[in-house]
Design an enzyme around this catalytic site. Structure first.
Site, PDB file in Angstrom:
ATOM      1  N   ASP A   1     -10.965  -8.289   7.749  1.00  0.00           N
ATOM      2  CA  ASP A   1     -12.370  -8.147   7.340  1.00  0.00           C
ATOM      3  C   ASP A   1     -13.066  -9.500   7.402  1.00  0.00           C
ATOM      4  OD1 ASP A   1     -12.147  -5.444   6.940  1.00  0.00           O
ATOM      5  OD2 ASP A   1     -13.046  -5.463   4.936  1.00  0.00           O
TER       6      ASP A   1
ATOM      7  N   ASP B   1      -5.190  -6.609   6.081  1.00  0.00           N
ATOM      8  CA  ASP B   1      -6.388  -5.871   5.652  1.00  0.00           C
ATOM      9  C   ASP B   1      -7.483  -6.872   5.287  1.00  0.00           C
ATOM     10  OD1 ASP B   1      -8.106  -3.957   4.758  1.00  0.00           O
ATOM     11  OD2 ASP B   1      -6.978  -3.430   2.961  1.00  0.00           O
TER      12      ASP B   1
ATOM     13  N   ASP C   1      -3.058 -18.016   2.297  1.00  0.00           N
ATOM     14  CA  ASP C   1      -4.246 -18.650   1.691  1.00  0.00           C
ATOM     15  C   ASP C   1      -4.823 -19.701   2.642  1.00  0.00           C
ATOM     16  OD1 ASP C   1      -1.774 -19.762   1.184  1.00  0.00           O
ATOM     17  OD2 ASP C   1      -2.214 -20.418  -0.854  1.00  0.00           O
TER      18      ASP C   1
ATOM     19  N   TYR D   1       0.828  -1.213   0.000  1.00  0.00           N
ATOM     20  CA  TYR D   1       0.000   0.000   0.000  1.00  0.00           C
ATOM     21  C   TYR D   1       0.863   1.264   0.000  1.00  0.00           C
ATOM     22  CZ  TYR D   1      -3.987  -3.020   1.174  1.00  0.00           C
ATOM     23  OH  TYR D   1      -4.958  -3.988   1.168  1.00  0.00           O
TER      24      TYR D   1
ATOM     25  N   LYS E   1       3.444 -15.414   2.810  1.00  0.00           N
ATOM     26  CA  LYS E   1       3.340 -16.184   1.571  1.00  0.00           C
ATOM     27  C   LYS E   1       4.770 -16.517   1.137  1.00  0.00           C
ATOM     28  CE  LYS E   1       0.821 -17.685  -1.949  1.00  0.00           C
ATOM     29  NZ  LYS E   1       0.017 -18.905  -1.816  1.00  0.00           N
TER      30      LYS E   1
END
Ligand code: NAD
Length: 362
Positions: free
Chosen positions: A251, A247, A223, A142, A191
């Site tokens: 959620d 992020d 994942d 980001y 990852k």
């Protein structure tokens, strides 16, 4: 105690939910003999309309000079067309970076009164959901370089994901310290089968683990983590992860607890001046209707008292009041049971009524 709180109401439902949190803080001040001074700050779409900038420098300075910042939410369709660096959300990224708050902490905890609101099977919910996601907030993709260029006649977009050792180490320490104060289990999510930044992340987490022998460290690919959060969330105590993974996972974690409207968050750096906000956005679809759930914002104010102002009893009083109001059956629309029979024992209330009930319960 006197505290100066920078207040960012923002856009959409922001003003409605923040106003309820301020009434709750006023009640706490009255009951415990404190004084909270509120300093209004424009950020997001409303700041673009007023100042032509989602976070003018004077506004950021007010936040940095405060004892902590309470934020509603920013953004909305009206500003969707503005250039990337002028979007309302850019104000938020600049605020986080300007305040140096690199650690975002989001609890994913199910309230027993709302267990039926979880989309997960009852048998999974019954095992318990109570974990925290510690997310790196001011690094990674980001904050890397973003560019769109034309190469060989077609558009090509690039976003750079970078992490330095020191950035990873400081968030890693927050993860270990948080786990140390809870169930002493830390899951580092990355990852590393694909990304260099994740391989560096993993190696630093393992180096830090030697300094925290009392904390049990595990690794999980992002994942797999997304699957495990819905398959068996009871396995998690503290998750530490980088910005984008955090992020998305947070959620997901909020949804399994029932409603995004219930979840608070804190963002802290090296000082006690923190940024406190609910995890949801500005919900333009329900803005101005007095039906938004203010509890995520009210609980964010409670986190501010606990983590930045060292006011544990005051934070407990807010959380106990929320518990009492939920036990009495009061629900905003987002947490009303979908089952008609269960709904009979609940009372639907709006945003301001929910705020009033919490104040009364304090
Ligand atoms: P959102 O979180 O605003 O809304 C998603 C859904 O949840 C909507 O149906 C909404 O009505 C509902 N919802 C959210 N908060 C609620 C509450 N307190 N009570 C009841 N229902 C609630 O996400 P979105 O729709 O993807 O984004 C809307 C705007 O918010 C966009 O402009 C987005 O960029 C912005 N946004 C801002 C922040 C922030 O300020 N921190 C975070 C996320 C999104």
């Amino acid at each position: 105690m006197n505290k100066k709180i920078a207040v960012i109401r923002g856009d959409g439902i922001g003003p409605e939910i923040v106003n309820q949190a301020l009434l709750v803080l006023d009640k706490i001040a009255e009951k415990f003999g404190h004084s909270f001074e509120y300093d209004d700050v424009d950020m997001g779409g409303c700041a673009i309309d007023k100042w032509g900038d989602p976070l003018p420098k004077e506004m950021l300075d007010k936040c940095i000079a405060s004892d902590s910042v309470l934020l509603g939410a920013v953004g909305g369709k009206k500003w969707d067309g503005v250039p990337g660096n002028m979007r309302p959300e850019k104000g938020l990224l600049r605020l986080r970076a300007g305040m140096g708050v690199y650690s975002n902490n989001r609890p994913a905890k199910i309230w027993r009164q709302l267990a039926q609101a979880s989309p997960l099977k009852q048998s999974i919910v019954d095992k318990g959901i109570d974990f925290i996601i510690v997310r790196e907030l001011i690094g990674g993709i980001y904050f890397g370089t973003h560019k769109t260029e034309t190469v060989d006649g077609e558009k090509k977009a690039t976003d750079i994901l970078e992490y330095s050792e020191s950035e990873i180490e400081r968030i890693g320490r927050i993860g270990f310290e948080t786990a140390r104060k809870r169930g002493k289990r830390l899951c580092s999510v990355e990852k590393s089968n694909v990304l260099d930044s994740s391989r560096l992340w993993k190696s630093i987490m393992h180096r830090l683990a030697e300094e925290y022998p009392d904390v049990q460290l595990s690794d999980m690919l992002v994942d797999n983590c997304a699957m495990q959060i819905v398959k068996d969330p009871s396995q998690f105590d503290v998750i530490v992860t980088e910005n984008m993974f955090g992020d998305i996972l947070s959620d997901e974690a909020s949804m399994i607890t029932g409603s995004i409207g219930m979840i608070p968050s804190s963002s802290l750096g090296n000082t006690t001046c923190g940024l406190y906000e609910p995890i949801h956005g500005s919900a333009p679809d329900i803005a101005g209707m007095d039906i938004a759930n203010p509890i995520g914002t009210v609980l964010s104010a409670a986190m501010m008292l606990r983590f930045s102002f060292d006011m544990a009893a005051e934070a407990d009083a807010i959380e106990a009041a929320v518990d009492k109001v939920l036990t009495a059956g009061y629900r905003t629309g987002d947490i009303m049971p979908s089952d008609a029979n269960e709904a009979k024992s609940c009372k639907r209330v709006g945003c301001s009524e929910m705020g009033r009930l919490i104040v009364e319960a304090i």
